[in-house]
Scaffold this motif. Sequence first.
Motif, PDB file in Angstrom:
ATOM      1  N   UNK A 127       0.770  -1.115   0.130  1.00 36.55           N
ATOM      2  CA  UNK A 127       0.300   0.211   0.134  1.00 36.55           C
ATOM      3  C   UNK A 127       1.013   1.479   0.015  1.00 36.55           C
ATOM      4  N   UNK A 128      -0.127   2.945  -0.264  1.00 38.04           N
ATOM      5  CA  UNK A 128       1.313   3.713  -0.509  1.00 38.04           C
ATOM      6  C   UNK A 128       1.750   3.948   1.063  1.00 38.04           C
ATOM      7  N   UNK A 129       0.624   3.481   2.531  1.00 36.04           N
ATOM      8  CA  UNK A 129       1.344   3.925   3.738  1.00 36.04           C
ATOM      9  C   UNK A 129       2.294   2.989   4.713  1.00 36.04           C
ATOM     10  N   UNK A 130       1.988   1.596   3.491  1.00 40.51           N
ATOM     11  CA  UNK A 130       3.604   0.687   4.294  1.00 40.51           C
ATOM     12  C   UNK A 130       5.033   0.909   2.725  1.00 40.51           C
ATOM     13  N   UNK A 131       4.405   1.978   1.586  1.00 41.62           N
ATOM     14  CA  UNK A 131       5.320   1.933   1.342  1.00 41.62           C
ATOM     15  C   UNK A 131       6.668   3.364   1.403  1.00 41.62           C
TER      16      UNK A 131
END
Length: 156
Positions: A127-131
Amino acid sequence: HFINKFRKMERTYIMIKPDGVQRGLVGEIIKRFEQKGYKLVAMKLWSPPREFMEKHYADLSSKGFFAGLINYMTSGPVVSMVWEGANVVLEGRKMLGATKPTDSAMGTIRGDFCIEVGRNICHGSDSVESANAEIALWFPDGVSEWDSCESAWIYE
Ligand code: RTP
């Protein structure tokens, strides 16, 4: 720049795992991301300590396969990269293929090059957050900002 104004530019953390490095798949994996049109903004080959890899996989610490996963992931150097482009988080995961190679479609990296989930040669942020969290963990000094002359031919 107009490209950034109208497109959802993202960055994702892609890692070639020790088996991918040992099997000589570094060039092949980089080639696929380059040819797709994504931009490489950070890269390093190194062997992080066990505690660092445990931090990266902290979400999986309760899983039965966790110790084996950390042993595998610290068995040799990994290639850490950040790739940038429109929707690169989700599209990058598609390029890697499903986590379990038996579910990965042919034509994907895992579908084409591996057999078992415990030796699945690559990692991509989910996800963008985990990226963002993974990029901050693996590249605390930040990434390289550079203008690619190809952008005008990749984006409308
Ligand atoms: P990755 O983080 O490596 O991109 O993988 P993923 O999100 O697709 O999958 P995740 O469920 O987060 O699992 C992370 C990695 O753990 C190993 N694994 N082994 N032996 C097993 O049953 C098992 N299940 C997962 C895989 O290397 C997987 O990529």
